[in-house]
Write an enzyme that holds these catalytic residues in place. Structure first.
Site, PDB file in Angstrom:
ATOM      1  N   GLU A 181      26.040   9.303  34.156  1.00 17.42           N
ATOM      2  CA  GLU A 181      25.658  10.606  33.605  1.00 17.42           C
ATOM      3  C   GLU A 181      24.604  10.307  32.543  1.00 17.42           C
ATOM      4  O   GLU A 181      24.920   9.809  31.462  1.00 17.42           O
ATOM      5  CB  GLU A 181      26.903  11.303  33.041  1.00 17.42           C
ATOM      6  CG  GLU A 181      26.740  12.787  32.962  1.00 17.42           C
ATOM      7  CD  GLU A 181      26.453  13.249  31.557  1.00 17.42           C
ATOM      8  OE1 GLU A 181      25.247  13.384  31.222  1.00 17.42           O
ATOM      9  OE2 GLU A 181      27.405  13.453  30.799  1.00 17.42           O
ATOM     10  N   CYS A 240      23.789  16.193  26.247  1.00 17.29           N
ATOM     11  CA  CYS A 240      22.896  15.970  27.408  1.00 17.29           C
ATOM     12  C   CYS A 240      22.550  17.291  28.057  1.00 17.29           C
ATOM     13  O   CYS A 240      21.551  17.396  28.754  1.00 17.29           O
ATOM     14  CB  CYS A 240      23.575  15.088  28.442  1.00 17.29           C
ATOM     15  SG  CYS A 240      23.971  13.487  27.796  1.00 17.29           S
TER      16      CYS A 240
HETATM   17  C1  SIN Z   1      27.164  15.478  27.381  1.00 13.95           C
HETATM   18  O1  SIN Z   1      26.447  15.907  26.515  1.00 13.95           O
HETATM   19  O2  SIN Z   1      26.983  14.368  27.879  1.00 13.95           O
HETATM   20  C2  SIN Z   1      28.354  16.247  27.931  1.00 13.95           C
HETATM   21  C3  SIN Z   1      28.426  17.639  27.520  1.00 13.95           C
HETATM   22  C4  SIN Z   1      29.514  18.416  28.212  1.00 13.95           C
HETATM   23  O3  SIN Z   1      30.352  17.873  28.933  1.00 13.95           O
HETATM   24  O4  SIN Z   1      29.522  19.618  28.046  1.00 13.95           O
END
Ligand code: SIN
Length: 485
Positions: A260, A294
């Site tokens: 991810e 992210c």
């Molecule tokens: C992330 O920022 O990597 C994950 C955010 C989320 O699961 O909402």
């Protein structure tokens, strides 16, 4: 952090179901980003410790894989119950080391616990397949089994939810796991791992199934683990740059991987949008964890006919935000994680201004200790400015205008990333067209939040491989075996 919570926090390495110091005898400091004060010191895993952790989870695997799915499910459910009972303490740790406001930390604990509950429910629902072969000569049976020992590298921005998103499906599937938490936020993972350890011990289940190796050097810990032929799976959340390097290492061991990686989420507001709803969505998509996610909206692509209203609404909404220590009453925006993060955000804003952007709000560091940056709205931003092309990871909203759906889609797709996109429109047909035309793993329609433990989270292009959450998240930890019979 309340002293009674700090006093209970394990600060060692969890290997073979025991907390222990590093073999090197060294520790590293964990800081509160809102004050820059040291919270505590944590054992700094050596490469020998990493190898021992890998060995422990490899030895625990056959036993854990053989535990009945129902027993694994009930153990995970007990972990969920305990997390829920201790949610306030967990949230205090999340806020202390990560900076996010307590209300957000509580929401993260609930979100993280939901992965544990969801996978406790899925552990007993690993389906197979049986059918007659097309030639009619035999039958085909497909069964699933755990892939084996796994290694997870987790990020600092969601120290509990990103850990449970990996650990819960791994344990549900029958895999064991070594976790290397982010150097900046190892305490939350330690708290959670102790809950898991306690629950397993109380139930007479093997406690060595989960190992935790915080370290000041990701490479020192990763190399011995990735080089161990018993490792079968790597799961990483973090930058695309680091993900590429890890994928190269994973290639040597032909490992299953879930990656991810970075994002550059477009947030599209069309001419038929409910602009007030778009502003509220923007607040959620941009300001969660001060923009350090992210899935944070990185580029606001707004139809020129509604751009002025949207910008005015966003400024009014951002003006109401309260920047401060996450544990202070009323705070809605905490600090960034470290000094370098503030420097980067400052550079990105300066680059936009150099290319002609106007600062409608913010654009500065507040005058206080800690790694803070003010909520910022920029208009007239050049489409090629690094503020638009790079992941900001801070509380800055750059607004770029467009005049047609084709132009909006081309802008949205003009990036190597494809994690998530958001679109505000009242046109249902357009929503489906966007799902077809935008290169993304996830799309939020008329909402600024897509994350859900029961849904497949993940991206396309340089945003990663594989999915976490939902049914897909469990499949990442399962191999299929096909019987011709
Ligand atoms: C992330 O920022 O990597 C994950 C955010 C989320 O699961 O909402």
């Amino acid at each position: 952090m309340p002293p009674e919570v700090l006093a209970q926090l394990p600060t060692g390495l969890l290997i073979d179901g025991q907390w222990r110091p590093s073999t090197s005898g060294t520790t590293f400091a964990v800081e509160d980003p809102a004050t820059t004060e040291v919270i505590t010191e944590v054992a700094d895993a050596s490469s020998e410790d990493a190898a021992a952790a890998m060995d422990a989870v490899a030895r625990a695997f056959p036993e854990w894989g053989a535990v009945a799915p129902r027993e694994r499910a009930e153990a995970l459910r007990a972990v969920f119950d305990r997390m829920t009972a201790r949610a306030d303490e967990l949230a205090a740790v999340v806020t202390a080391e990560g900076g996010k406001p307590l209300a957000e930390a509580r929401a993260e604990v609930a979100y993280g616990a939901e992965y544990v509950r969801w996978y406790s429910e899925q552990a007993v629902r690993v389906d197979g397949l049986a059918r007659r072969a097309p030639a009619g000569t035999n039958h085909q049976v497909v069964m699933h089994k755990p892939v084996g020992p796994a290694f997870a590298i987790t990020p600092w921005n969601f120290p509990i939810a990103m850990a449970t998103r990996k650990i819960a499906p791994a344990l549900a599937a029958g895999c064991t796991m070594v976790v290397k938490p982010a150097q900046l936020t190892p305490l939350t993972t330690a708290f959670f791992a102790e809950i898991v350890r306690e629950v397993l011990e109380e139930r007479g289940l093997p406690t060595g199934v989960l190992a935790v190796v915080p370290s000041s050097s990701a490479r020192r810990v990763s190399e011995p683990i990735l080089g161990d032929p018993r490792l079968r799976k790597l799961s990483f959340t973090g930058s695309t740059e680091v993900g590429r390097t890890l994928l190269k290492s994973a290639a040597d061991g032909i490992l299953r991987t879930s990656m991810e990686l970075g994002g550059n989420a477009p947030f599209l507001v069309f001419e038929d949008a409910d602009v007030e709803a778009a502003v509220q969505g923007a607040l959620a998509a941009k300001m969660r964890n001060a923009g350090q996610t992210c899935v944070a909206a990185n580029r606001f692509l707004v139809h020129s006919s509604v751009a002025e209203d949207f910008a005015a609404g966003l400024v009014a909404a951002f003006e109401k935000l309260v920047v401060g220590h996450g544990a202070a009453e009323g705070t809605t925006v905490g600090p960034l994680i470290e000094a370098a993060a503030v420097d980067k955000v400052e550079e990105l804003v300066a680059a936009a201004v150099d290319r002609g952007a106007s600062v409608l709000l913010g654009g500065e560091r507040p005058d206080r200790r800690g790694y803070f940056y003010s909520p910022t709205v920029l208009t007239g931003v050049d489409r090629e400015a690094p503020t638009v092309t790079e992941e900001i990871f801070g509380p800055v909203a750059p607004i770029v205008t467009f005049d047609s759906e084709e132009e909006a889609v081309a802008l949205a797709n003009g990036t190597e990333y494809g994690l998530v996109a958001y679109a505000f429109t009242r046109d249902v047909n357009r929503s489906f067209r966007l799902a077809e035309s935008i290169e993304t793993g996830m799309l939020g329609i008329n909402r600024g939040m897509v994350s859900d433990a029961s849904a497949p989270f993940g991206g396309v292009k340089s945003s990663g491989l594989g999915r976490e959450g939902g049914e897909a998240g469990l499949e990442e930890y399962l191999d299929s075996i096909y019987l011709a019979i």
